[in-house]
Motif scaffolding. Structure first.
Motif, PDB file in Angstrom:
ATOM      1  N   ASN A  69      35.789  40.222  42.709  1.00  9.52           N
ATOM      2  CA  ASN A  69      37.006  40.996  41.746  1.00  9.52           C
ATOM      3  C   ASN A  69      36.562  40.831  40.066  1.00  9.52           C
ATOM      4  O   ASN A  69      36.783  41.769  40.056  1.00  9.52           O
ATOM      5  CB  ASN A  69      37.757  40.714  42.742  1.00  9.52           C
ATOM      6  N   LYS A  70      35.924  39.678  39.951  1.00 14.93           N
ATOM      7  CA  LYS A  70      36.226  39.802  38.563  1.00 14.93           C
ATOM      8  C   LYS A  70      35.536  40.850  37.660  1.00 14.93           C
ATOM      9  O   LYS A  70      35.594  40.945  37.395  1.00 14.93           O
ATOM     10  CB  LYS A  70      36.345  37.922  38.185  1.00 14.93           C
ATOM     11  N   MET A  87      40.368  43.528  46.941  1.00 14.16           N
ATOM     12  CA  MET A  87      40.259  42.106  47.706  1.00 14.16           C
ATOM     13  C   MET A  87      40.996  41.673  48.965  1.00 14.16           C
ATOM     14  O   MET A  87      40.797  41.175  49.657  1.00 14.16           O
ATOM     15  CB  MET A  87      40.819  40.778  46.750  1.00 14.16           C
ATOM     16  N   ASP A  99      33.117  32.521  46.736  1.00 14.09           N
ATOM     17  CA  ASP A  99      32.675  32.503  45.896  1.00 14.09           C
ATOM     18  C   ASP A  99      31.407  32.996  45.791  1.00 14.09           C
ATOM     19  O   ASP A  99      30.424  32.207  46.536  1.00 14.09           O
ATOM     20  CB  ASP A  99      33.271  32.123  44.371  1.00 14.09           C
ATOM     21  N   LYS A 129      44.673  33.687  42.802  1.00 19.18           N
ATOM     22  CA  LYS A 129      44.300  34.644  43.761  1.00 19.18           C
ATOM     23  C   LYS A 129      43.819  33.396  44.334  1.00 19.18           C
ATOM     24  O   LYS A 129      42.711  33.591  45.201  1.00 19.18           O
ATOM     25  CB  LYS A 129      43.463  35.326  43.261  1.00 19.18           C
ATOM     26  N   THR A 130      44.993  32.219  44.152  1.00 21.67           N
ATOM     27  CA  THR A 130      44.045  30.856  44.751  1.00 21.67           C
ATOM     28  C   THR A 130      43.966  31.002  46.571  1.00 21.67           C
ATOM     29  O   THR A 130      43.655  29.731  47.442  1.00 21.67           O
ATOM     30  CB  THR A 130      44.398  29.487  44.531  1.00 21.67           C
ATOM     31  N   LYS A 169      36.792  36.435  44.580  1.00 19.00           N
ATOM     32  CA  LYS A 169      37.627  36.368  43.504  1.00 19.00           C
ATOM     33  C   LYS A 169      36.030  36.853  42.292  1.00 19.00           C
ATOM     34  O   LYS A 169      36.596  37.415  41.652  1.00 19.00           O
ATOM     35  CB  LYS A 169      38.551  34.805  43.299  1.00 19.00           C
TER      36      LYS A 169
END
Length: 402
Positions: free
Chosen positions: A83-84, A68, A3, A317-318, A80
């Motif tokens: 994407n958020k 993603m 990230d 999404k982890t 992630k």
């Protein structure tokens, strides 16, 4: 995929906001008024609004219809955190989905996990671009809740597979270009005799017949396979190894159904409908105290549900993907949508009984049809009973006692 830090994310947000403002057409920032406006894509797509196709093409070019997924397969390659940010910016401008796709929601994730490199290169980019519309060949007349009892036969004919059998409740099979299908390649075993294949719906021997529901729509089909030839390279994973893929895909399906909350149908808000048709008291509240209490409880449940879905999405999404806990959310989503649509019809009173003709608005007619359609929510994507069993066994760790 690491990230970005705060500074990089701020830059990404500014760039994303600017791109969306420049590329999302104004008409794509309004709610859809008809299910026919849904952007399913595919070879048979009819774009009544040219802006919908333009919006899809622009988002697909960025890879943001599957943000993603790796860029190597047409995806956006976003982290992630990125994407958020994209999701937040899309919500900010009230953007419509650029693409609605079983390929994105269900098939793509399992192809990324189980397919060969050649299969990924062949199928994933066309999903991202909305060029191929997929349907799901799982349930059969004698294999619904007990899916592993499926009997659609797939024989090895040397240079191809030969498929014979029937599926039922195949969503949009009559509109789909391709199908991902569970077939039996070994009749001597149950779960270990199932394989996962992909094939074109225009293949000779494939026939889809729509099933008309009590809501008046026909989203589901009976699908028949009569000596359908399928190239060998279109089997995903191992021969007789399809059950593992099937279970994984069902988790993605239930996650998607849960995230959507079965929110389609009437565009009326139940609170406003009740105030209009039931009336308000001296304090401006819904006049019927019992109905007011039930609507309030539903609204609180819906808010708690939304927060739970967001947490589950973050956990999925982890890297481990969706868990069996998705069954809890799917069960709750079905129950709440049935409750929501029933409350709306009740709030509308006589205006909630309209089927067609003058005297009823389009939203009022949609309310009744949505209530009837919602009856299937506790069946599709795994029945509520099956999902409760999954929760008992895989989440709570309970064992069967004969």
């Amino acid at each position: 995929m690491a990230d970005f830090g705060a500074t990089e994310l701020d830059t990404f947000r500014v760039e994303t906001r600017a791109w969306l403002e420049a590329n999302c057409p104004p008409s794509m920032r309004t709610p859809m008024t008809d299910e026919k406006e849904a952007p399913w894509g595919g070879r048979k797509a009819e774009w009544k609004n040219p802006d919908a196709k333009l919006w899809l093409d622009r988002m697909a070019e960025k890879g943001w219809t599957a943000p993603m997924w790796p860029k190597a397969y047409g995806g956006g390659g976003l982290s992630k955190a990125q994407n958020k940010v994209l999701e937040q910016e899309l919500r900010r401008i009230k953007a419509r989905p650029a693409l609605m796709s079983f390929g994105v929601w269900m098939l793509g994730p399992v192809l990324l996990e189980y397919a060969t490199e050649e299969q990924k290169q062949r199928f994933l980019p066309s999903i991202v671009r909305g060029e191929t519309r997929w349907c799901q060949g799982y349930s059969e007349p004698g294999a619904g809740s007990d899916l592993a009892s499926l009997q659609t036969k797939c024989e090895d004919k040397g240079d191809h597979w030969l498929i014979n059998g029937q599926k039922v409740w195949t969503s949009y099979a009559d509109q789909a270009d391709w199908i991902f299908c569970l077939v039996r390649t070994d009749t001597s075993k149950k779960h270990e005799g199932i394989s996962f294949v992909l094939f074109d719906m225009t293949s000779p021997g494939v026939e889809a017949r729509p099933i008309k529901l009590i809501s008046g729509s026909s989203p589901f089909c009976e699908t028949f396979f009569d000596n359908v030839k399928v190239p060998k390279e279109q089997l995903v994973g191992k021969v007789n190894g399809g059950w593992e893929i099937a279970k994984r895909l069902l988790q993605y399906e239930r996650q998607n159904i849960s995230a959507s909350g079965f929110g389609g149908g009437a565009g009326l808000d139940v609170v406003e409908a009740a105030k209009t048709h039931v009336g308000v008291d001296s304090e401006g509240r819904i006049a019927d105290g019992d109905l007011r209490t039930r609507i309030a409880a539903h609204k609180m449940d819906a808010h708690a549900f939304l927060l739970t879905v967001r947490r589950a999405e973050a956990e999925s999404k982890t890297g481990s993907g969706p868990s069996a806990a998705v069954s809890i959310i799917k069960y709750a989503a079905a129950k709440m949508n049935q409750e929501r649509t029933e409350l709306l019809v009740e709030a509308l009173g006589l205006q909630g009984l309209g089927w067609e003709g003058e005297g009823f608005t389009a939203d009022e007619i949609a309310a009744l049809r949505s209530m009837l359609r919602a009856k299937g929510n506790s069946i599709e994507g795994g029945t509520s009973e099956v999902n409760l069993n999954v929760v008992a066994k895989r989440v709570l760790g309970l064992l069967d006692h004969q």
